[in-house]
Design a protein around this motif. Structure first.
Motif, mmCIF file in Angstrom:
data_model
loop_
_atom_site.group_PDB
_atom_site.id
_atom_site.type_symbol
_atom_site.label_atom_id
_atom_site.label_comp_id
_atom_site.label_asym_id
_atom_site.label_seq_id
_atom_site.Cartn_x
_atom_site.Cartn_y
_atom_site.Cartn_z
ATOM 1 N N PRO A 142 -5.975 19.165 -32.423
ATOM 2 C CA PRO A 142 -4.561 19.185 -32.792
ATOM 3 C C PRO A 142 -3.586 19.247 -31.618
ATOM 4 O O PRO A 142 -2.388 19.068 -31.819
ATOM 5 C CB PRO A 142 -4.437 20.465 -33.626
ATOM 6 N N PHE A 143 -4.073 19.486 -30.423
ATOM 7 C CA PHE A 143 -3.137 19.700 -29.313
ATOM 8 C C PHE A 143 -2.894 18.465 -28.450
ATOM 9 O O PHE A 143 -1.803 18.266 -27.930
ATOM 10 C CB PHE A 143 -3.656 20.807 -28.382
ATOM 11 N N ILE A 144 -3.943 17.676 -28.247
ATOM 12 C CA ILE A 144 -3.889 16.697 -27.158
ATOM 13 C C ILE A 144 -4.191 15.278 -27.662
ATOM 14 O O ILE A 144 -5.177 15.059 -28.355
ATOM 15 C CB ILE A 144 -4.939 17.052 -26.075
ATOM 16 N N THR A 207 -1.511 13.578 -23.562
ATOM 17 C CA THR A 207 -0.140 13.960 -23.875
ATOM 18 C C THR A 207 -0.159 14.971 -25.021
ATOM 19 O O THR A 207 -1.178 15.155 -25.697
ATOM 20 C CB THR A 207 0.715 12.739 -24.258
ATOM 21 N N ASP A 208 0.983 15.598 -25.228
ATOM 22 C CA ASP A 208 1.111 16.706 -26.176
ATOM 23 C C ASP A 208 1.226 16.155 -27.603
ATOM 24 O O ASP A 208 2.202 15.498 -27.950
ATOM 25 C CB ASP A 208 2.373 17.496 -25.765
ATOM 26 N N LYS A 209 0.215 16.413 -28.394
ATOM 27 C CA LYS A 209 0.186 15.847 -29.745
ATOM 28 C C LYS A 209 1.275 16.452 -30.621
ATOM 29 O O LYS A 209 1.837 15.770 -31.473
ATOM 30 C CB LYS A 209 -1.194 16.075 -30.366
ATOM 31 N N THR A 210 1.580 17.706 -30.408
ATOM 32 C CA THR A 210 2.615 18.323 -31.246
ATOM 33 C C THR A 210 3.972 17.716 -30.910
ATOM 34 O O THR A 210 4.840 17.597 -31.763
ATOM 35 C CB THR A 210 2.682 19.853 -31.021
ATOM 36 N N PHE A 211 4.143 17.318 -29.669
ATOM 37 C CA PHE A 211 5.384 16.675 -29.224
ATOM 38 C C PHE A 211 5.484 15.271 -29.810
ATOM 39 O O PHE A 211 6.553 14.828 -30.239
ATOM 40 C CB PHE A 211 5.370 16.633 -27.692
#
Ligand SMILES: Cc1cc2nc3c(=O)[nH]c(=O)nc-3n(C[C@H](O)[C@H](O)[C@H](O)COP(=O)(O)O)c2cc1C
Ligand code: SF4
Ligand code: FES
Lengths: 899, 163, 430
Positions: A142-144, A207-211
């Motif tokens: 979920p993060f990256i 890169t930031d998946k949440t972003f």
């Protein structure tokens, strides 16, 4: 110091560092990829090429890599020689043969180190006519995000992940130009520091998946200097906002605290701010009200009250707590922490204040050459600290490399090669296995009483005047002696402990050990539960039980609760009774929780991203965060709600509160200097929160209203919701985000440091409140070994990075990484109770009332009998509190039918 | 560094494989160093290294699976895909190329109806290129199973495939 | 005795047993070293002999050994253990010398290792062998057993207090594994990427311990030097370098093969006499004197002597001493393409110029050969040869790869140009 000559200019610089780092420290531009100030040199990317001349006569020179070249006296080099420039340009051209031309759709675009370096070297024409190699991407959790086509094979990711962070599930596969950086198979990255890949990778591979879910270019984000609120370490962060929504967190460099890195909880925990659980409007008796009505109502409640008590919070700022304390009066202020924790924090603050032992910053932690961790699984209780401890574990080999091989610390691979042969003595005494066990020379496992006793024994072996512990068995004794000897020999020994065990004795034992150490450079640090635990402890106040008593006995009728879900603090019955007995209950908080549900008056509080305030971290460092964007009209900062209802107060502004707080508490005198006040100006302007390329600032809400609204004003801080102002003169510690001409990526930070990887120019953010002073007497609360009663279990709530902290749990990405719900038990206990791994059990209190059912996991590292370990703070375990005595019964679906 | 005492299940490896690995495990300072020899041993028995075999070796040596894969995919002779009974590695380096390795490859592929990297339908042969086999004075050369074959031509290939 | 390295190698028997080996004086060098000489005296003799590494770089073997720190009590613990490694990874295209020594006279290597290990006081040695050398592995294993049974390995060798175990490590293969420091990583079970120097392996090698890596052929000289002495060894070379060397020729000559000849033998003698000259119908166009990573030389260089300095002076490198012949019917551009494909494929992927520059080199050459080249591509290629030159990349693989290309661009430029201008009808390449 060495005198060196760069392109004809003479400089005096420290000897022994590498030339790349030195050039950057001098403010020169030299491109690089694989080198990283925290990770040293690799020599892989070949981007930092320069010309080195033998002597004054040499006119041709030799092309060398700056990152692999040590600074020596009389060194003569050129960055500008055409041969070097061409090599660097050609090197970028080679990297670009496979790099996709997808900048417009790449999330790294606009803050891409590869873009910066491409501009810097001047490569702009494509000669390569071949095909580009392509890769499949993986789902890394979920993060990256993973976009391997963009990889330039600088090996930074694996070097960070494997070497710096000590985790091995991210690797490089394949060979030649078909190298692939990923996992063996799809799946969430296991490291708790995976988010740093986003910043460590010089391109858009990680890169930031949440972003991504609400992506905005860096230049369109509004930012402000901020502090992470998800643990006690106080890492510095730059949160970014667009359209009133918090979009992401990136690291904000602080040379003393977090350096270049954050943990994943800190980076990805921010989404609670955007959560649907946010309280959007004041509510009176469960009905929405407008701000004005709410304020009046609040005021009336207080005037009508016989006596009002205030319950503060370790996750609220000094100013908010102080405002509440001022509102209700000192004697009516309760710190909102349950009594055991309250006692632990008081002891820790006493030790930090008067213990006579240095409380180190994380930078100082990294200098330790021997360490003992007593009672903590640091990765879970103070994650970023674990990363620093891992670096400390290298110090003996770094020293040996320098003395025996004359190899400097930045020669990364060479130093790591001898790491196995030269171990820093690291010892871990903990309840069970920890995430740092791989760097430990030896480990010891036991219940908190055993750990404390073990610690007292070490202290006694170090200094016979320290009280003697209960007898250890032969193995324990040997280990305690080994540890004592290693700590005694060390030049910079470090003891790490904390509140995870909920044991006063553990903390006291840690102090005794530190006190018994002969080295003048001994250090002692504690991991604490929350972002302002220490700050709150310094304000004293009474513990929660006393608040309960006050209401129970009718001494007070009205309660104001500040940012505190009491159900996380005490047993449900007690909290229920308390909240129901109180005649009027005012709750100020940002997210709905069981406590806010009970409020007669609910006041929506601004989150950390929309407000300001001062926090004191575990080191005793006061740091201020600032609003990134204004809170919606219906929401106020907690301090504003409280200040707004104070009659005839001379305090109008946040700065007034800070000043008053500093005056009220001698320990906090320095907090006014943590950051400049609202009247601070740089060349006549406030500090802009928006980058100079910020787009559409007056048209952001044109779809709602075509009239151009004015920019919101900020009367509370030195920052403006604007792009106007002189960024170049802003002290680095106050920069909302790093940027420098030609350096769009976060690597721009080297322009703001005294030297690369060092302190920020004009000082790092924050002020240490305590320096070594005084001494305390030996603690001698040596605990009796805990003897478990057959059939009865004591609940041990252990922190988990993704399962324990209240706010981050409300962020969807973190929730996806929630620790698996199970209770840990030692194999012997399990055998006696007839429980197998994976069995489901019903947990009941001693009266027989069942509390919950859960799965049991047998943990071979849990050696002490009678402990039932659960994830602290995990919603599923809300019914269980630390230290509770419970019984277990196997869940049997047949027998359960009747009951 | 101290390895955490993770219990490993290595039932996937046979007793013989374990015995052979154990015979060399003390030749090195640590378990990581045994990785390639262990893969060589296991591959000798199984022809190739499947994912589960890789896991079994990693478990047995108590090293990271991803690290083992990292090394296995670097090296040339660890087969991470199934191969036939006999692997024919034809040399395609410079002297062999000059003296006809392309014809050797074409003939092999034609006879077996495969492309390099593939296995014949009957599972007998896999054709793979290899770098210089150190037999340049007897080029073209190939490694057929464990045997070096030299002075190759189409007739010699037919002879090899006949067996 | 003028052919010490191959004296036991005869066409009619293909394996030298321990008994055979000892019949011709085998292990007497070892005996002398272990019973009569101090370790540093052994090193001194090897140094004085002038023996230079046969792995390609030509570094003085004795000097390398002498760089291992002396065992003293103030040496840190991790430096008290040291390792000796024989590099049997031979994978340079065109090189086929070490295989012969390994397959046919493995005791000669073992003796060299024992002496070398004694000189640096290593108690464990590895033979790092490429995986494809299956027969060599079998024979070396057998020879190690024989030596162990004879008491030449193990504890208290020949009653001395010197102990040694030699382990055979079979690699799973990559050209880069032969690079000294990459080899150490491979032995440690890591990806076989090279290491930065300093520290050199002699100070911090395998697992951080002082380590010597020597080529198989280098080590095969050692026993003889100790046994027969320095003067004898000096008497063997014809030029500045001493001893004998295995020279080979492959390509379109009458008798491709491998011969042990004095260092400094003229190339003409090797090509025309030993290899019998060109096959009928073929002309000599050029040659690579020491494997694929050396510069082309031309027929006009035939009188150059095969020793380190002479070949270097002529513009190439002695390398492995195994010549690859370019005949007039072979397209030099395609030949270079074949070699560049090899190097691109064998690049370890660590540093940019090599990892990404070699594949580009390959596509440029492919374009040129396919008739899609442009004149400026030749400048790009020339630029790449500079870009990937010595000191620019992390190890010597890429500079080696550029040697045949840069010399081909110089000597055979018209061949490249003809492809580009599209007028290669007159070419009669096979
Ligand atoms: C890419 C590359 C491959 C090499 N391969 C080998 C090899 O297969 N065998 C070898 O002995 N040396 C090889 N070398 C040379 C070694 O690095 C090293 O110099 C040699 O083993 C030292 O032994 P020596 O001093 O006895 O020659 C290679 C070097 C490079 C750069
Ligand atoms: S390796 Fe590379 S970037 Fe990297 S800094 Fe050096 S040469 Fe430079
Ligand atoms: S070129 Fe094929 S064996 Fe050497």
């Amino acid at each position: 110091m060495a005198r060196i000559q760069i392109d004809g200019q003479f400089y005096s610089v420290p000897e022994g560092n590498n030339v790349l780092s030195t050039c950057l420290s001098l403010g020169l531009d030299l491109p690089y990829f694989c080198w990283h100030p925290a990770m040293g040199s690799a020599g892989a990317c070949r981007q930092c090429a320069i010309i080195q001349y033998k002597d004054e006569e040499d006119t041709r020179g030799r092309l060398v890599m700056a990152c692999m070249t040590p600074v020596t006296d009389n060194l003569r080099i050129s960055l500008n020689a055409e041969q070097a420039r061409q090599f660097r340009r050609d090197n970028i051209e080679l990297l670009m043969t496979n790099h996709p031309h997808d900048c417009p759709v790449c999330e790294e675009g606009g803050e891409c180190h590869l873009q910066d370096m491409t501009h810097m070297t001047g490569h702009n024409l494509r000669r390569y006519r071949g095909r580009k190699r392509t890769h499949n991407n993986q789902n890394l959790g979920p993060f990256i995000n993973h976009e391997m086509n963009r990889c330039i094979a600088c090996y930074r990711c694996t070097r960070f992940y494997n070497e710096y962070a000590g985790c091995d599930d991210l690797q490089v596969f394949g060979i030649h130009n078909n190298v692939y950086f990923g996992r063996f198979e799809d799946g969430a990255l296991e490291s708790e520091f995976s988010g740093n890949l986003v910043e460590v990778c010089p391109t858009g591979v990680f890169t930031d998946k949440t972003f991504s879910a609400h992506f905005t270019r860096k230049w369109d984000l509004q930012t402000a200097p901020s502090i992470c609120v998800h643990c006690s370490l106080g890492c510095n962060i730059s949160p970014g906002e667009r359209y009133g929504e918090l979009r992401r967190i990136v690291n904000r460099y602080n040379g003393d605290v977090n350096g270049y890195f954050l943990c994943d909880r800190g980076r990805f925990g921010y989404d609670f701010v955007n959560s649907s659980k946010r309280i959007q409007h004041p509510r009176i008796k469960q009905r929405n009200a407008c701000i004005q009505t709410a304020k009046e109502h609040f005021h009336q409640l207080l005037t009508r009250a016989k006596r009002t008590i205030g319950i503060g919070s370790p996750r609220a700022t000094l100013e908010a707590n102080f405002a509440l304390r001022s509102l209700v009066g000192e004697t009516n202020f309760f710190s909102g922490i349950e009594d055991t924790e309250y006692q632990l924090l008081q002891t820790v603050s006493q030790i930090i204040r008067d213990g006579g032992i240095h409380s180190p910053s994380m930078r100082e932690v990294e200098q330790a050459d021997a360490l003992l961790i007593l009672g903590e699984d640091v990765t879970h209780s103070a994650p970023r600290l674990a990363l620093s401890l891992r670096q400390a574990a290298r110090n003996v080999s770094i020293e040996l490399a320098a003395s025996a091989l004359h190899v400097p610390s930045w020669q990364n691979a060479a130093v790591r090669e001898i790491e196995k042969q030269a171990l820093t003595p690291v010892f871990i005494a903990s309840i069970g296995r920890t995430r740092l066990d791989d760097i430990a020379l030896d480990t010891y496992h036991g219940s908190p009483d055993y750990l404390a006793n073990f610690g007292f024994a070490i202290a006694h072996y170090l200094d016979s005047s320290a009280p003697e512990a209960n007898a250890l068995d032969a193995d324990e004794n040997k280990l305690a002696h080994t540890i004592a000897a290693a700590l005694k020999q060390a030049k910079r020994p470090l003891i790490v402990s904390g509140t995870s065990c909920s044991s006063l004795a553990v903390i006291q034992a840690a102090y005794n050990i530190a006190k018994a150490l002969p080295s003048p450079n001994r250090q002692l640090t504690f991991s604490l539960p929350e972002c302002n635990s220490l700050g709150l402890a310094l304000m004293a106040g009474n513990d929660l039980q006393q608040a309960f008593t006050a209401i129970e006995q009718g001494q007070a009728d009205t309660v104001v609760i500040l940012e505190n879900d009491l159900y996380r603090r005490a047993e449900k019955q007690k909290v229920d009774a308390f909240l129901e007995t109180a005649e009027q209950l005012v709750v100020i908080d940002s997210l709905k929780n069981p406590t806010t549900e009970k409020a007669d008056l609910l006041l929506p509080a601004a989150s950390f991203a929309e407000s300001e305030g001062t926090l004191v971290n575990n080191e005793g460092r006061a740091q201020r965060y600032f609003p990134v964007y204004p809170a919606p009209d219906s929401i106020c900062a907690s301090w504003q709600w409280l200040l707004g209802t104070m009659e005839n107060s001379s305090w109008q502004h946040h700065d007034d509160l800070t000043t008053a707080c500093a005056q009220a508490f001698p320990d906090l005198t320095a907090i006014t200097q943590v950051a400049p006040g609202a009247d601070y100006r740089v060349k006549g302007s406030k500090i802009p929160r928006q980058p100079h390329r910020y787009s559409g600032r007056t048209a952001l809400h044109a779809n709602i209203d075509v009239s151009e609204p004015g920019q919101p004003t900020d009367s509370e801080t030195p920052f403006a919701y604007s792009m106007e102002g002189n960024m170049a003169q802003v002290p680095p510690a106050l920069l909302p985000v790093v940027w420098s001409p030609g350096w769009d990526s976060n690597q721009a930070i080297n322009k703001f440091q005294e030297e690369t990887g060092g302190h920020l120019r004009e000082g790092d953010a924050g002020i240490r409140l305590f320096e070594v002073s005084g001494t305390l007497a030996w603690f001698n609360g040596i605990p009796k070994p805990y003897i478990s009663e057959p059939g009865v279990w004591e609940v041990m709530a252990l922190p988990h990075i993704f399962g324990s902290e209240e706010l981050s749990l409300q962020s969807p990405a973190i929730a996806q990484r929630l620790a698996t719900v199970c209770a840990l038990m030692n194999p012997l206990d399990a055998e006696q109770a007839g429980i197998d791994n994976g069995d489901c059990v019903i947990i009941s209190d001693l009266s027989g009332a069942s509390l919950l059912t859960t799965v049991i996991q047998i943990d071979t590292n849990l050696s002490s009998a009678g402990l039932l370990c659960i994830t602290a703070g995990h919603p599923k375990f809300q019914a269980l509190k630390m230290g509770m005595q419970v019984t277990l019964r196997k869940f049997n679906s047949d027998s359960e039918v009747g009951s | 560094m101290k390895q955490t005492a993770e219990k490993s299940t290595s039932e996937d490896l046979t007793a013989l494989e374990i015995q052979e690995i154990n015979a060399i495990i003390n030749h090195y300072e640590d378990h990581t160093s045994v990785a390639i020899e262990a893969l060589n041993i296991v591959q000798k028995h199984r022809r190739w290294i499947s994912d589960s075999t890789l896991k079994a070796v990693a478990d047995f040596l108590q090293i990271s699976l991803a690290h083992l894969e990292s090394v296995a995919t670097f090296d040339n002779l660890i087969y991470r895909q199934p191969v036939g009974n006999t692997v024919i590695h034809y040399c395609n380096s410079v002297t062999c190329w000059m003296l006809g390795s392309e014809q050797i490859r074409e003939h092999l592929c034609q006879r077996l109806h495969v492309e390099p990297g593939e296995t014949s339908a009957d599972g007998q042969y896999t054709i793979l290129p290899i770098v210089c086999l150190g037999a340049c004075h007897r080029a073209p050369a190939a490694l057929v199973g464990d045997e070096l074959k030299i002075d190759l031509n189409t007739d010699a290939i037919d002879e090899i495939l006949k067996r | 005795m003028d052919k010490p390295l191959t004296q036991n190698i005869h066409p009619d028997h293909d394996f030298t047993s321990l008994a055979d080996y000892q019949k011709t004086g085998g292990y007497r060098g070892m005996r002398k070293a272990l019973t009569e000489l101090q370790p540093h005296e052994v090193t001194q003799q090897i140094k004085d002999s002038g023996l230079r590494g046969r792995g390609g770089a030509g570094f003085s073997t004795g000097l390398k050994w002498s760089l291992v720190p002396q065992k003293t009590s103030d040496l840190p613990d991790f430096q008290q253990t040291r390792y000796f490694v024989a590099n049997a990874d031979e994978m340079e295209p065109g090189a086929f010398k070490d295989r012969l020594l390994l397959e046919q006279d493995p005791h000669q290597l073992i003796e060299g290792i024992i002496i070398g290990a004694y000189a640096i006081q290593a108690n464990i040695a590895y033979i790092f062998m490429r995986g494809e050398y299956r027969l060599a592995a079998k024979r070396v294993t057998y020879a190690l057993q024989e030596a162990r049974a004879q008491g030449y390995l193990g504890e208290h060798i020949l009653g001395s207090d010197f102990n040694l175990e030699i382990y055979l490590h079979t690699s799973a293969g990559r050209y880069i594994c032969g690079e000294e420091t990459a080899l150490l990583n491979a032995l440690e079970g890591k990806r076989s990427t090279p290491r930065a120097r300093p520290p050199h392996a002699v100070a911090s090698g395998l697992w951080g311990r002082p380590t010597v890596v020597n080529n198989v052929e280098t080590l095969c000289n050692v026993g003889h030097i100790i046994h027969y002495g320095i003067d004898w060894y000096h008497s063997l070379g014809l030029g500045a370098d001493h001893g004998t060397k295995l020279f080979g020729v492959s390509g379109r000559v009458k008798h491709p093969g491998l011969w042990e000849l004095p260092m400094g033998t003229p190339i003409r003698e090797i090509v025309e006499e030993y290899a019998g000259g060109m096959l009928d119908g073929y002309q000599l166009r050029g040659f690579l004197p020491g494997g694929a990573s050396t510069d082309f030389l031309l027929p006009e260089h035939l009188d150059v002597r095969m020793d380190y300095d002479a070949v270097a002076e002529a513009g190439s490198r002695l390398g492995t001493g195994t010549l690859i012949i370019l005949d007039d019917k072979t397209c030099p551009v395609k030949m270079v393409l074949n070699m560049e494909q090899f190097f691109a494929q064998e690049s370890c992927g660590w540093c940019t110029p090599c990892r990404d520059g070699l594949p580009w080199t390959v596509t440029l050459l492919q374009d040129i050969i396919a008739g899609q080249g442009r004149m400026e591509d030749l400048d790009t290629l020339a630029g790449l040869t500079r870009m990937l030159g010595p000191g620019h990349t992390f190890c010597a693989l890429a500079p080696g790869a550029m040697e045949p290309l840069q010399s081909a661009l110089k000597f055979f430029r018209e061949d490249f140009e003809r492809y580009i201008v599209g007028n290669n009808d007159e070419l009669e390449y096979a």
